[in-house]
Design an enzyme around this catalytic site. Sequence first.
Site, PDB file in Angstrom:
ATOM      1  N   LYS A 119      60.115 -17.977 -15.261  1.00  0.00           N
ATOM      2  CA  LYS A 119      61.177 -17.395 -16.113  1.00  0.00           C
ATOM      3  C   LYS A 119      60.628 -16.141 -16.789  1.00  0.00           C
ATOM      4  CE  LYS A 119      62.665 -19.415 -20.135  1.00  0.00           C
ATOM      5  NZ  LYS A 119      62.305 -18.375 -21.140  1.00  0.00           N
ATOM      6  N   GLU A 188      70.374 -17.237 -24.606  1.00  0.00           N
ATOM      7  CA  GLU A 188      69.911 -17.717 -25.920  1.00  0.00           C
ATOM      8  C   GLU A 188      70.637 -16.970 -27.041  1.00  0.00           C
ATOM      9  OE1 GLU A 188      65.664 -18.027 -26.438  1.00  0.00           O
ATOM     10  OE2 GLU A 188      65.866 -18.551 -28.551  1.00  0.00           O
TER      11      GLU A 188
HETATM   12  O1  KIV Z   1      59.961 -20.875 -24.448  1.00  0.00           O
HETATM   13  C1  KIV Z   1      61.021 -21.483 -24.621  1.00  0.00           C
HETATM   14  O2  KIV Z   1      61.062 -22.591 -25.166  1.00  0.00           O
HETATM   15  C2  KIV Z   1      62.259 -20.875 -24.162  1.00  0.00           C
HETATM   16  C3  KIV Z   1      63.541 -21.556 -24.551  1.00  0.00           C
HETATM   17  C4  KIV Z   1      63.894 -21.170 -25.937  1.00  0.00           C
HETATM   18  C5  KIV Z   1      64.625 -21.268 -23.606  1.00  0.00           C
HETATM   19  O3  KIV Z   1      62.240 -19.857 -23.559  1.00  0.00           O
END
Ligand code: KIV
Length: 269
Positions: A119, A188
């Site tokens: 991600k 988010e």
């Molecule tokens: O690092 C994380 O926990 C995240 C979430 C807030 C989606 O990116």
Amino acid sequence: MSAPHTPSRVRLHHLAGMKERHEPITMLTCYDAITARIFDAAAIDMLLVGDSFGNTLLGYGSTIKVSLDEMVMATGAVSRGTQRAFIVADLPFGSYEASPSDAVSSSVKLIKAGAHAVKLEGGVRQKETIEAITGAGIPVVGHIGFTPQSEHRLGGPRVQGRGDDAETALIDDAVAVQDGGASCVVLEMVPQHLAEKITKILHIPTIGIGAGYHCDGQVLVWTDMAGMTNWAPSFSRKFGAVGAALQDAAASYAESVKARQFPDDSHSF
Ligand code: KIV
């Protein structure tokens, strides 16, 4: 709605199928093997080895200090504890911004550690990078709206996409992430009506955190979800009081040791 599908290993096509069937996707953050085993037993569809690891478990107070080596270590642990969930690992700040080729080599490390996808934060500005990572055969999850790695530019945790121009920019971000080849996108701190619009526009699943109930799935930081701490963001909900239960267990252990009640004969050789 059809019955929930329970594959032995959740894969991208299962997540796409869940969107199609309007079956909500569940995602929790996770940073270690023991918690991963518990969440896998609870049939959580996706585990996010989030860089929130820095805030929650490492005590950094921000995600910005988290290193790629730390993410690789946590990803390996989650992977060893998981048999069913689809594992997504965050590319930490500094591991992908300089060039698409940096992003590919950082992603390779996370995939070798056991992630099924990586991600990264950002929309339009990350399209080329997403193309490079997916071009290397690595699935990508986008992350738009409030992006914690840019907290200084964004002025702290604030709702994004408010107002016509900001709304259009966020839709452009979502479409760019999808066009770059991402398989899912995290939204988010996005107004609910905008998250709904984006969820309808995109053919890839949207996973919301502070983005309302129209998203295809939901993610929470597990320590917030389980009530490990007194404070949690207003968009989160405590589904347990694990912090208090742990404190009780530790206090009870200490009391027993101090009173010489533990160990007793039945716990000795
Ligand atoms: O690092 C994380 O926990 C995240 C979430 C807030 C989606 O990116």
